[in-house]
Design an enzyme around this catalytic site. Structure first.
Site, PDB file in Angstrom:
ATOM      1  N   GLU A  15      98.683  40.655 105.251  1.00 55.75           N
ATOM      2  CA  GLU A  15      97.277  40.377 104.922  1.00 55.75           C
ATOM      3  C   GLU A  15      96.601  41.675 104.522  1.00 55.75           C
ATOM      4  OE1 GLU A  15      95.463  38.671 108.411  1.00 55.75           O
ATOM      5  OE2 GLU A  15      97.160  37.323 108.657  1.00 55.75           O
ATOM      6  N   LYS A  20      93.905  44.479 104.910  1.00 57.90           N
ATOM      7  CA  LYS A  20      93.164  44.987 106.066  1.00 57.90           C
ATOM      8  C   LYS A  20      91.747  45.292 105.607  1.00 57.90           C
ATOM      9  CE  LYS A  20      93.364  48.180 109.881  1.00 57.90           C
ATOM     10  NZ  LYS A  20      92.021  48.747 109.717  1.00 57.90           N
ATOM     11  N   ASP A  77      88.046  46.469 105.508  1.00 58.28           N
ATOM     12  CA  ASP A  77      87.413  47.607 106.156  1.00 58.28           C
ATOM     13  C   ASP A  77      85.987  47.254 106.569  1.00 58.28           C
ATOM     14  OD1 ASP A  77      87.068  50.076 107.162  1.00 58.28           O
ATOM     15  OD2 ASP A  77      86.959  51.122 105.239  1.00 58.28           O
ATOM     16  N   TYR A 105      90.720  36.270 110.522  1.00 59.57           N
ATOM     17  CA  TYR A 105      92.145  36.615 110.442  1.00 59.57           C
ATOM     18  C   TYR A 105      92.947  36.199 111.670  1.00 59.57           C
ATOM     19  CZ  TYR A 105      90.424  40.737 112.974  1.00 59.57           C
ATOM     20  OH  TYR A 105      89.811  41.565 113.870  1.00 59.57           O
ATOM     21  N   LYS A 114      98.265  51.963 106.723  1.00 59.92           N
ATOM     22  CA  LYS A 114      97.043  52.578 106.204  1.00 59.92           C
ATOM     23  C   LYS A 114      97.328  53.237 104.856  1.00 59.92           C
ATOM     24  CE  LYS A 114      94.111  51.983 109.551  1.00 59.92           C
ATOM     25  NZ  LYS A 114      93.456  53.127 110.089  1.00 59.92           N
ATOM     26  N   CYS A 147      88.188  83.320 126.978  1.00 56.09           N
ATOM     27  CA  CYS A 147      87.574  82.004 126.769  1.00 56.09           C
ATOM     28  C   CYS A 147      86.185  82.166 126.158  1.00 56.09           C
ATOM     29  CB  CYS A 147      87.479  81.271 128.103  1.00 56.09           C
ATOM     30  SG  CYS A 147      86.560  79.737 127.975  1.00 56.09           S
ATOM     31  N   CYS A 156      83.654  80.973 129.162  1.00 56.97           N
ATOM     32  CA  CYS A 156      83.477  81.618 130.467  1.00 56.97           C
ATOM     33  C   CYS A 156      84.088  83.017 130.505  1.00 56.97           C
ATOM     34  CB  CYS A 156      84.069  80.753 131.568  1.00 56.97           C
ATOM     35  SG  CYS A 156      85.868  80.685 131.509  1.00 56.97           S
ATOM     36  N   CYS A 198      92.252  77.963 128.757  1.00 51.40           N
ATOM     37  CA  CYS A 198      91.438  78.630 129.754  1.00 51.40           C
ATOM     38  C   CYS A 198      91.820  77.967 131.073  1.00 51.40           C
ATOM     39  CB  CYS A 198      89.957  78.409 129.457  1.00 51.40           C
ATOM     40  SG  CYS A 198      88.917  78.871 130.832  1.00 51.40           S
ATOM     41  N   CYS A 247      85.347  76.649 134.604  1.00 46.62           N
ATOM     42  CA  CYS A 247      84.856  76.884 133.240  1.00 46.62           C
ATOM     43  C   CYS A 247      83.879  75.767 132.844  1.00 46.62           C
ATOM     44  CB  CYS A 247      86.031  76.926 132.260  1.00 46.62           C
ATOM     45  SG  CYS A 247      85.509  76.967 130.544  1.00 46.62           S
TER      46      CYS A 247
HETATM   47  S1  IVH Z   1      94.707  41.422 113.089  1.00 44.86           S
HETATM   48  C1  IVH Z   1      95.152  42.510 117.904  1.00 44.86           C
HETATM   49  N1  IVH Z   1      94.172  41.226 110.547  1.00 44.86           N
HETATM   50  O1  IVH Z   1      91.721  46.058 111.758  1.00 44.86           O
HETATM   51  C2  IVH Z   1      94.336  42.846 116.714  1.00 44.86           C
HETATM   52  N2  IVH Z   1      92.993  42.861 111.812  1.00 44.86           N
HETATM   53  O2  IVH Z   1      93.139  47.765 114.453  1.00 44.86           O
HETATM   54  C3  IVH Z   1      94.597  41.868 115.631  1.00 44.86           C
HETATM   55  N3  IVH Z   1      91.343  44.105 110.537  1.00 44.86           N
HETATM   56  O3  IVH Z   1      90.066  45.899 114.724  1.00 44.86           O
HETATM   57  C4  IVH Z   1      93.960  42.291 114.404  1.00 44.86           C
HETATM   58  N4  IVH Z   1      91.674  43.105 108.611  1.00 44.86           N
HETATM   59  O4  IVH Z   1      89.160  44.341 113.029  1.00 44.86           O
HETATM   60  C5  IVH Z   1      93.906  41.871 111.691  1.00 44.86           C
HETATM   61  N5  IVH Z   1      93.786  40.901 108.306  1.00 44.86           N
HETATM   62  C6  IVH Z   1      93.508  41.542 109.441  1.00 44.86           C
HETATM   63  C7  IVH Z   1      92.534  42.558 109.508  1.00 44.86           C
HETATM   64  C8  IVH Z   1      92.311  43.199 110.729  1.00 44.86           C
HETATM   65  C9  IVH Z   1      90.975  44.023 109.256  1.00 44.86           C
HETATM   66  C10 IVH Z   1      90.796  45.055 111.534  1.00 44.86           C
HETATM   67  C11 IVH Z   1      90.528  44.460 112.872  1.00 44.86           C
HETATM   68  C12 IVH Z   1      91.066  45.415 113.901  1.00 44.86           C
HETATM   69  C13 IVH Z   1      91.624  46.526 113.068  1.00 44.86           C
HETATM   70  C14 IVH Z   1      93.046  46.848 113.479  1.00 44.86           C
END
Ligand code: IVH
Length: 670
Positions: free
Chosen positions: A113, A115, A117, A222, A311, A405, A408, A423, A428
């Site tokens: 899927e 991801k 943002d 999702y 990523k 340091c 301190c 340190c 400190c």
């Molecule tokens: S599945 C157990 N699917 O990405 C977590 N996450 O760290 C299951 N995100 O905080 C997440 N698109 O908010 C999933 N297609 C997608 C996503 C997605 C964005 C975000 C989600 C999560 C972060 C992953």
């Protein structure tokens, strides 16, 4: 119209407008023209204005935003909202595939899927009606942003079936809306948002829902709650198809893949196509599709083992490094930070970047005055990649770490096998402050309202030297501090008071014992139950615990042997902190019965209850329910169509029950 007719008309308008909105926003297949929609909408608005009692909480007119709120309530998530482990290249994806195959065999289906943002949200429905929406928060407790979420058109207010469920998704702001919003802010003399994610988060954090209503946000769902048995689905892809039928907005680009090669092709395809999308994506999420397989893979403390977030590589930009600043961390490590001429990297302005340690500076030959390449490592932390040697003028100054340091002035030491300079003065000030900042942080005691600035103030005012001093703070002392009003003082004192009730693992993590992260803290708390029991444990005892190694065991015993530590712990105890593990409410567990101290695995479909319910009932009777069958498993309950777990149980000659035997045992022991 008489009252009965009016009520009927309101029902009808609600129904029609919900269907039209679903068709328009979610399916992108309008059923009627905008004019017709508007006409019905206005008609409903007018009736509701004259008859406020006919305004349903899920009326389509709530999209314009309701009353201004005083604050956001807290929502405890029924299941924690976890995040995902990251993959930064093809190799990480292949490693993930190998781990998956080692656990569940080679016959695995993935679903890829985009991801998105944005920010994670949870949406709860009862009998098909949207009743509550929340942010992720610390994963366990989030904020109630129901009213803001109601204004988002892709969040259905009514589902196509009257069912109760929780779904999770990503709230985001489309690129175009983001650009328009920032243009408008610019004109109004307001600070622009750094990126669409901040803009979406900022919009949902507004107490006036009318603001969110104007921001043109959207939510892609999702994930769907439960193990699928309630909905008759056994894979994530089927669950998403089902969620789509219910009316949720599901991203169309999802794809099932049978091999990691196919996954990598999907990643490459979207790396090339991402800029053409009208929303920002920062990677690809790869999930194991089958629910049984997911269950077998299980979770770490932070994330599922059945999914990974790939990523996209970070953008690299150049700027000038103008100075190097030193800071002393919680464990005394002195870290150099590059001060940069601010530049935009991946949509946010960066003015500082970590240089990690002296060796790294020498190795990369980074000098003050250099033009440097920077990027965001992983996701958020900016780092200096390298200097551009050709750009040197000769005026650049090499950097050397000091002998003392910066806080301190005590002599810095380099511990054996470590690159970091430390340190080692326990008094400190920097370390003391950092220890407190860690103690109050989200995953630790989660005391809201104390950040770096407040800790600094408390320390300067000689109010707090160690974490236990936090519990002696009084209103009169706090109100004296700069920028502290009545309201913040009272919130802060409440937050401190509430933190006393935290379960032991939060305290253990907060104490900042070296090598004890969230997961180890949880294991130790669960295993020992009380702080006193852990304090007296020796290395031999500690290393017998699954997942606790030599390093943690040594560190824990050294920590509790320290007189100063014991004094602080005594102060914490006197302040009335809970020092027990609350996770399983151990004191309420029965001492005998068929499940006491038994490790149970549930697999296959159960008819009389869901696996989730069965898990809860077994745990309430003193059993532990885990996801995978191993030689430590005492019992496997196999429902219908049980698969690999049953086979594994048979191989290991583990006791297997069917559902009726489970019911009998649950009944017998009640
Ligand atoms: S599945 C157990 N699917 O990405 C977590 N996450 O760290 C299951 N995100 O905080 C997440 N698109 O908010 C999933 N297609 C997608 C996503 C997605 C964005 C975000 C989600 C999560 C972060 C992953």
């Amino acid at each position: 119209m008489d009252r009965i007719e009016l009520e009927k008309r309101v029902e009808e308008l609600n129904h029609l407008l919900h269907q039209y909105a679903h068709a328009y926003y979610t399916l992108d297949q309008p059923l009627v023209s905008d004019a017709v929609y508007d006409q019905y909408f206005q008609e409903l608005l007018a009736i509701e204005k004259d008859h406020p009692d006919l305004r349903f909480p899920d009326s389509p007119t709530v999209r314009v935003g309701g009353e201004v709120l005083e604050g956001f309530g807290k929502v405890t998530h029924e299941n924690p909202m976890l995040s995902l482990a990251n993959a930064f290249g093809e190799q990480d994806l292949r490693d993930f595939d190998r781990r998956v195959q080692e656990a569940i065999g080679s016959n695995v289906t993935y679903i890829c899927e985009l991801k998105i943002d944005g920010l994670a949200v949870s949406l709860r429905y009862e009998n098909g009606r949207f009743v509550q929406g929340a942010t992720r928060g610390d994963g366990t407790v989030g904020e109630d942003i129901t009213e803001n979420l109601k204004t988002i058109r892709t969040v259905p207010l009514r589902l196509q079936e009257p069912i109760s469920l929780e779904v999770r998704g990503e709230a985001y702001m489309p690129k175009q809306s983001f650009v328009r919003l920032n243009e408008a802010r610019d004109l109004a003399g307001e600070e622009p948002f750094a990126n669409p994610r901040n803009a979406a988060a900022g919009s949902l954090r507004q107490l006036d829902p009318k603001i969110a209503a104007r921001r043109n946000l959207a939510v892609f769902v999702y994930g769907i709650g439960g193990d699928g048995t309630e909905y008759g689905v056994d894979s994530h892809s089927d669950a998403l198809d089902y969620a789509e039928k219910l009316g949720f907005y599901i991203n169309k680009s999802r794809k099932r893949c049978q091999t990691i090669e196919e996954v990598i092709r999907y990643v490459e395809e979207w790396t090339a196509k991402r800029s053409a999308l009208d929303y920002e994506i920062d990677g690809i999420v790869v999930k194991v599709d089958g629910f049984e397989d997911q269950e077998q893979l299980g979770f770490t403390a932070r994330s599922p083992r059945w999914a990974i977030a790939y990523k996209f590589p970070a953008e690299e930009v150049t700027t000038t490094l103008t100075d190097v600043e030193l800071s002393v961390g919680r464990t005394g490590v002195v870290t150099p930070t590059a001060i940069l001429d601010p530049v935009l990297v991946d949509g946010t302005t960066v003015g500082r970047a970590s240089l990690h340690n002296e060796d790294l500076i020498l190795e990369k030959d980074i000098r003050i005055g250099d033009t440097v390449i920077i990027r965001k490592a992983g996701d958020i932390i900016p780092e200096v990649v390298a200097p551009i040697i050709e750009e040197r003028t000769g005026d650049e100054v090499p950097f050397t770490m000091p002998d003392n340091c910066p806080e301190c002035d005590s002599e810095l030491v380099r511990l054996e096998e470590e690159v970091a300079l430390r340190c080692v003065n326990p008094q400190c000030p920097a370390q003391m402050r950092e220890a407190i900042i860690h103690f109050v942080s989200r995953n630790a005691m989660n005391i809201e309202g104390i950040g770096e600035r407040v800790v600094e103030q408390l320390y300067r005012a000689e109010l707090v030297y160690d974490v236990a001093d936090l519990y002696t703070l009084e209103r009169e002392q706090l109100i004296e501090l700069e920028r502290m009003g009545e309201k913040s003082v009272s919130n802060l004192l409440t937050a401190i008071e509430q933190s006393k009730e935290n379960s032991l693992e939060k305290l253990l993590f907060g104490l900042g014992i070296r090598h004890v992260g969230v997961k180890a803290a949880e294991i130790l708390a669960e295993e020992f139950g009380t702080l006193d029991a852990l304090k007296t444990a020796d290395v031999e005892k500690l290393i017998t615990i699954h997942e606790i190694g030599d390093k943690v065991a040594e560190s824990v015993t050294t920590y509790f042997a320290n007189e100063d530590v014991l004094k602080v712990l005594e102060k914490l105890q006197n302040a009335g902190l809970n020092l027990k593990y609350k996770g399983l409410a151990q004191e309420n567990l029965p001492s005998d019965g068929p499940f006491v101290d038994k490790t149970v695995v549930l697999t296959g479909k159960l008819y009389e209850m869901t696996r989730g319910e069965a898990k809860k009932r077994i745990e309430a009777l003193g059993g532990k329910v885990t996801g995978s069958v191993s030689k430590n498993t005492d019992l496997v309950v196999a429902g219908e169509a049980a698969g690999s777990k049953l086979t594994r149980a048979e191989e290991l000659e583990i006791l297997v029950w069917d559902e009726s035997q489970l019911l009998e045992a649950l009944g017998e022991s009640q």
